[in-house]
Write an enzyme that holds these catalytic residues in place. Structure first.
Site, short mmCIF file in Angstrom:
data_model
loop_
_atom_site.label_atom_id
_atom_site.label_comp_id
_atom_site.label_asym_id
_atom_site.label_seq_id
_atom_site.Cartn_x
_atom_site.Cartn_y
_atom_site.Cartn_z
N HIS A 116 -66.58 4.99 -106.40
CA HIS A 116 -66.63 3.64 -106.97
C HIS A 116 -67.54 2.77 -106.11
CE1 HIS A 116 -65.75 -0.30 -108.22
NE2 HIS A 116 -64.94 -0.58 -107.21
N ASN B 109 -70.59 -4.61 -108.12
CA ASN B 109 -69.33 -3.88 -108.33
C ASN B 109 -68.88 -4.09 -109.78
OD1 ASN B 109 -66.62 -3.20 -108.55
ND2 ASN B 109 -66.13 -3.81 -106.46
N CYS C 249 -60.62 -0.18 -110.86
CA CYS C 249 -61.83 0.52 -110.44
C CYS C 249 -61.66 2.04 -110.43
CB CYS C 249 -62.27 0.03 -109.06
SG CYS C 249 -62.36 -1.74 -108.96
O1 UT7 Z 1 -63.58 -2.91 -106.34
C1 UT7 Z 1 -62.43 -3.50 -105.85
C2 UT7 Z 1 -62.16 -3.05 -104.47
N1 UT7 Z 1 -62.48 -4.13 -103.55
C3 UT7 Z 1 -63.09 -3.86 -102.42
O2 UT7 Z 1 -63.43 -2.75 -102.12
C4 UT7 Z 1 -63.29 -5.02 -101.45
C5 UT7 Z 1 -63.14 -4.54 -100.01
N2 UT7 Z 1 -63.49 -5.58 -99.08
C6 UT7 Z 1 -64.76 -5.93 -98.80
O3 UT7 Z 1 -65.68 -5.36 -99.38
C7 UT7 Z 1 -65.01 -6.97 -97.76
O4 UT7 Z 1 -63.78 -7.30 -97.12
C8 UT7 Z 1 -65.66 -8.25 -98.34
C9 UT7 Z 1 -67.08 -7.96 -98.77
C10 UT7 Z 1 -64.87 -8.78 -99.51
C11 UT7 Z 1 -65.72 -9.34 -97.25
O5 UT7 Z 1 -66.41 -8.84 -96.12
P1 UT7 Z 1 -65.76 -8.99 -94.67
O6 UT7 Z 1 -66.71 -8.34 -93.74
O7 UT7 Z 1 -64.37 -8.44 -94.74
O8 UT7 Z 1 -65.77 -10.54 -94.46
P2 UT7 Z 1 -64.56 -11.54 -94.18
O9 UT7 Z 1 -63.75 -11.74 -95.42
O10 UT7 Z 1 -63.85 -11.12 -92.93
O11 UT7 Z 1 -65.33 -12.87 -93.87
C12 UT7 Z 1 -66.13 -13.02 -92.69
C13 UT7 Z 1 -66.78 -14.38 -92.70
C14 UT7 Z 1 -65.82 -15.52 -93.00
O12 UT7 Z 1 -66.25 -16.65 -92.27
P3 UT7 Z 1 -65.53 -17.05 -90.88
O13 UT7 Z 1 -64.10 -17.31 -91.24
O14 UT7 Z 1 -65.71 -15.87 -89.98
O15 UT7 Z 1 -66.28 -18.26 -90.46
C15 UT7 Z 1 -66.02 -15.80 -94.45
O16 UT7 Z 1 -65.68 -17.12 -94.82
O17 UT7 Z 1 -67.75 -14.42 -93.75
C16 UT7 Z 1 -67.51 -15.57 -94.58
N3 UT7 Z 1 -67.90 -15.22 -95.96
C17 UT7 Z 1 -69.15 -15.40 -96.39
N4 UT7 Z 1 -70.26 -15.87 -95.80
C18 UT7 Z 1 -71.40 -15.91 -96.53
C19 UT7 Z 1 -67.16 -14.68 -96.94
N5 UT7 Z 1 -67.90 -14.50 -98.05
C20 UT7 Z 1 -69.15 -14.93 -97.73
C21 UT7 Z 1 -70.35 -15.00 -98.43
N6 UT7 Z 1 -71.44 -15.47 -97.80
N7 UT7 Z 1 -70.45 -14.57 -99.71
#
Ligand code: UT7
Length: 318
Positions: free
Chosen positions: A244, A274, A119
């Site tokens: 990005h 993204n 990225c």
């Molecule tokens: O370009 C490459 C660089 N990459 C990035 O910049 C990514 C950086 N990270 C992020 O943007 C975020 O960490 C994510 C968008 C990937 C995830 O968001 P988050 O707020 O960190 O969520 P999380 O992984 O902590 O998940 C929270 C909850 C989980 O459920 P439980 O365990 O709390 O019940 C996940 O299973 O959200 C759930 N979850 C979803 N729910 C609905 C994860 N993905 C989804 C989804 N829809 N798509």
């Protein structure tokens, strides 16, 4: 031995972008996996993204974006003597993208190579183009960021499927008597290289979202500030901040800490998702097209992602 005479400076002459036609909304994804529009919009900031068809490759996307940048620059393919393509989603290991993109655009026998800094790739490639023009190893450079992420995504994995998308953006860089591209600030955190990974050809992209999120929102704003300092620019002078397009919450956190109070902040992720190396040139190209940013104003470009690699520089908007 003689040394070549370069140009005192280099500048971006024009941008161009291309998105595939197929729009995939959050509701479309919710019909296929356990997710919903509210979660995606509030956690990532994406409303819709574009996904290329099976017969549209990352080369096709790059040719479209590169052709538009070339047309907008007023140069012809004969004027380009170096083509650099930033991508991390090439279908083939050999040949590279740059030679094929150049050939399709009618650029005869240019230097042609690919850059993989994920990225951050476009900012690395732009820095290389700037250096090449200033050193005299190229006169005019076509720089393209292109990604076709869709084949590398597990469309059952809601953690990644809602984020990544396809697209391309491009810039033409040429010589200038005054500086139009500032010094690059770049670096990497290889200790976190497992945080975003495609392990092998049979694997899909996997990311430790929280690790990347924490790193991006805590470690990167000083680097963005340093890119301004090295260019002699106060963040308050910026007309645009084009990071990005990883996650709207990350974009807004870095923008807040940077203090770019007058800048238009790129929020292209809302309608583009993204697109990794393509996201920065695509976002700025669209901001220029919509008339949101002034020609001659200063923009901070700032890429970060897998590697974990990052790079940024201030440029004058064409
Ligand atoms: O370009 C490459 C660089 N990459 C990035 O910049 C990514 C950086 N990270 C992020 O943007 C975020 O960490 C994510 C968008 C990937 C995830 O968001 P988050 O707020 O960190 O969520 P999380 O992984 O902590 O998940 C929270 C909850 C989980 O459920 P439980 O365990 O709390 O019940 C996940 O299973 O959200 C759930 N979850 C979803 N729910 C609905 C994860 N993905 C989804 C989804 N829809 N798509």
């Amino acid at each position: 031995m003689r040394l070549t005479q370069g140009s005192p400076g280099a500048r971006v002459l024009a941008f161009g972008h291309y998105q595939p036609a197929n729009v995939v909304t959050n509701d479309d994804l919710a019909a296929r996996m356990d997710t919903n529009d509210e979660w995606i919009q509030s956690r990532v900031g994406i409303a819709e993204r574009r996904i290329a068809s099976d017969n549209e490759s990352e080369i096709d996307l790059a040719v479209q974006a590169g052709g538009k940048a070339l047309a907008a620059s007023g140069l012809s393919s004969d004027d380009i003597d170096l083509v650099i393509v930033a991508t991390c989603t090439m279908e083939t290991q050999i040949p590279n993208a740059a030679g094929r993109v150049a050939h399709r655009l009618g650029v005869e026998a240019p230097g042609a190579y690919d850059v993989n800094a994920a990225c951050a790739g476009f900012c690395y490639a732009l820095a290389a183009a700037n250096d090449a023009v200033r050193a005299g190893s190229a006169t005019n450079v076509l720089v393209v960021g292109t990604e076709k992420f869709s084949p590398w995504i597990d469309w059952q994995d809601r953690a990644t499927a809602v984020i990544f998308a396809d697209g391309a953006g491009a810039a033409v860089v040429g010589p200038s008597d005054t500086p139009g591209i500032g010094p690059v600030v770049w670096g990497s955190a290889g200790d976190k290289s497992d945080a975003i990974i495609i392990k092998d050809r049979e694997s899909f992209l996997h990311q430790e979202g929280q690790t990347v999120f924490r790193w991006a929102t805590t470690a990167l704003h000083p680097v963005a500030r340093e890119a301004c300092e090295r260019a002699g620019v106060d963040p308050a002078e910026l007309a645009a901040f084009v990071p990005h397009q990883a996650n709207l919450r990350i974009i807004e956190a870095i923008a807040r800490k940077l203090g770019a109070d007058k800048a238009v902040i790129a929020r292209d992720i809302v309608h583009a998702g993204n697109t990794s190396a393509a996201s920065i040139p695509m976002a700025l190209s669209r901001m220029i097209e919509r008339g949101e940013v002034p020609s001659g104003g200063l923009a901070l470009l700032f890429g970060f992602g897998a590697g974990l690699a990052y790079a940024g520089q201030v440029i004058e908007i064409p």
